[in-house]
Write a protein that holds these residues in place. Structure first.
Motif, PDB file in Angstrom:
ATOM      1  N   LEU A 172      68.650  21.029  45.866  1.00 56.15           N
ATOM      2  CA  LEU A 172      67.218  20.791  46.064  1.00 56.15           C
ATOM      3  C   LEU A 172      66.661  21.824  47.032  1.00 56.15           C
ATOM      4  CD1 LEU A 172      67.383  16.941  46.623  1.00 56.15           C
ATOM      5  CD2 LEU A 172      66.684  18.099  44.537  1.00 56.15           C
ATOM      6  N   GLU A 173      65.418  22.251  46.803  1.00 55.68           N
ATOM      7  CA  GLU A 173      64.753  23.166  47.725  1.00 55.68           C
ATOM      8  C   GLU A 173      64.201  22.375  48.909  1.00 55.68           C
ATOM      9  OE1 GLU A 173      65.027  26.249  47.548  1.00 55.68           O
ATOM     10  OE2 GLU A 173      65.764  26.460  45.507  1.00 55.68           O
ATOM     11  N   ALA A 174      63.990  23.084  50.043  1.00 58.27           N
ATOM     12  CA  ALA A 174      63.569  22.416  51.272  1.00 58.27           C
ATOM     13  C   ALA A 174      62.228  21.700  51.122  1.00 58.27           C
ATOM     14  CB  ALA A 174      63.490  23.438  52.394  1.00 58.27           C
ATOM     15  N   ALA A 175      61.310  22.269  50.335  1.00 58.07           N
ATOM     16  CA  ALA A 175      59.959  21.707  50.257  1.00 58.07           C
ATOM     17  C   ALA A 175      59.846  20.551  49.275  1.00 58.07           C
ATOM     18  CB  ALA A 175      58.969  22.811  49.857  1.00 58.07           C
ATOM     19  N   TRP A 176      60.888  20.310  48.494  1.00 61.12           N
ATOM     20  CA  TRP A 176      60.774  19.302  47.441  1.00 61.12           C
ATOM     21  C   TRP A 176      60.781  17.892  48.008  1.00 61.12           C
ATOM     22  CZ3 TRP A 176      64.680  21.555  43.311  1.00 61.12           C
ATOM     23  CH2 TRP A 176      64.128  22.733  42.805  1.00 61.12           C
ATOM     24  N   GLN A 177      59.856  17.069  47.526  1.00 62.63           N
ATOM     25  CA  GLN A 177      59.782  15.666  47.944  1.00 62.63           C
ATOM     26  C   GLN A 177      60.507  14.756  46.968  1.00 62.63           C
ATOM     27  OE1 GLN A 177      58.126  14.801  50.953  1.00 62.63           O
ATOM     28  NE2 GLN A 177      58.284  17.019  51.066  1.00 62.63           N
ATOM     29  N   VAL A 178      60.759  15.287  45.780  1.00 64.86           N
ATOM     30  CA  VAL A 178      61.424  14.476  44.761  1.00 64.86           C
ATOM     31  C   VAL A 178      62.326  15.409  43.958  1.00 64.86           C
ATOM     32  CG1 VAL A 178      59.573  14.753  43.059  1.00 64.86           C
ATOM     33  CG2 VAL A 178      61.018  12.738  42.956  1.00 64.86           C
ATOM     34  N   CYS A 179      63.450  14.879  43.492  1.00 61.40           N
ATOM     35  CA  CYS A 179      64.346  15.699  42.675  1.00 61.40           C
ATOM     36  C   CYS A 179      63.672  15.960  41.326  1.00 61.40           C
ATOM     37  CB  CYS A 179      65.677  14.972  42.467  1.00 61.40           C
ATOM     38  SG  CYS A 179      66.746  15.815  41.285  1.00 61.40           S
TER      39      CYS A 179
END
Ligand SMILES: [Zn+2]
Ligand SMILES: [Zn+2]
Length: 180
Positions: A135-142
């Motif tokens: 997952l990327e750092a900015a992602w809030q959801v997969c």
């Protein structure tokens, strides 16, 4: 005698003038028609990649004269191919900035999918708690399985889960999530 001679000349020039005007008008209308076909073809080539569709658009613009281009304008793709390509390149560049690149600590090259730096073991990104994809750092959801990304210090769902979560937090991770 003289009067009829002059009226005859007058009629001759009059009809000749009218013929010329009529021919010029027809020529003008045909030129306008050809212009709309040329414009539609040029516009279609900038918007449509498929050459057969470009030809179809040209025929559609030609066949009901002057109405065809209006119909074409209603159905044409909204963007130029050039703009679409430019946007795709921009998205690729942004993706390259987030994923991949180099380790922020030791600057060795790392893959976009790496969870930790293989050289200095710095945690680069976390894996999804459900599907384990990076997952990327900015992602809030997969984005793969829609599991919400839990931030640091999550309220543990199960008390026994808090121990491994705390152990993971000692690593220089930006966030951790409760393990399954
Ligand atoms: Zn490193
Ligand atoms: Zn997932």
């Amino acid at each position: 005698m003289i009067a009829s001679f002059f009226s005859g000349i007058h009629a001759f020039f009059h009809s000749l003038l009218w013929d010329v005007i009529e021919a010029l008008l027809v020529l003008f209308v045909v030129a306008c028609w050809a212009g709309t076909i040329f414009w539609a073809r040029k516009d279609a080539r900038r918007r449509i990649a498929d050459q057969r569709l470009v030809q179809l658009a040209t025929v559609a613009a030609a066949l009901p004269p002057f109405l065809g281009p209006l119909v074409y304008m209603l159905f044409r793709p909204p963007e130029y191919l050039e703009d679409v390509r430019e946007r795709e390149l921009e998205i690729q560049a942004i993706r390259g900035q987030i994923g991949g690149g180099t380790c922020p600590v030791c600057e060795s090259p790392v893959d976009a999918e790496f969870l930790v730096c293989p050289v200095c073991t710095t945690r680069l990104r976390d894996a999804c708690s459900s599907c384990e994809r990076p997952l990327e750092a900015a992602w809030q959801v997969c984005p793969y399985c829609e599991t919400p990304v839990t931030l640091d210090d999550p309220v543990p769902l199960h008390p026994e889960a808090s121990a491994p979560a705390a152990a993971r937090r000692t690593a220089p991770a930006r966030r951790s999530r409760s393990p399954r």
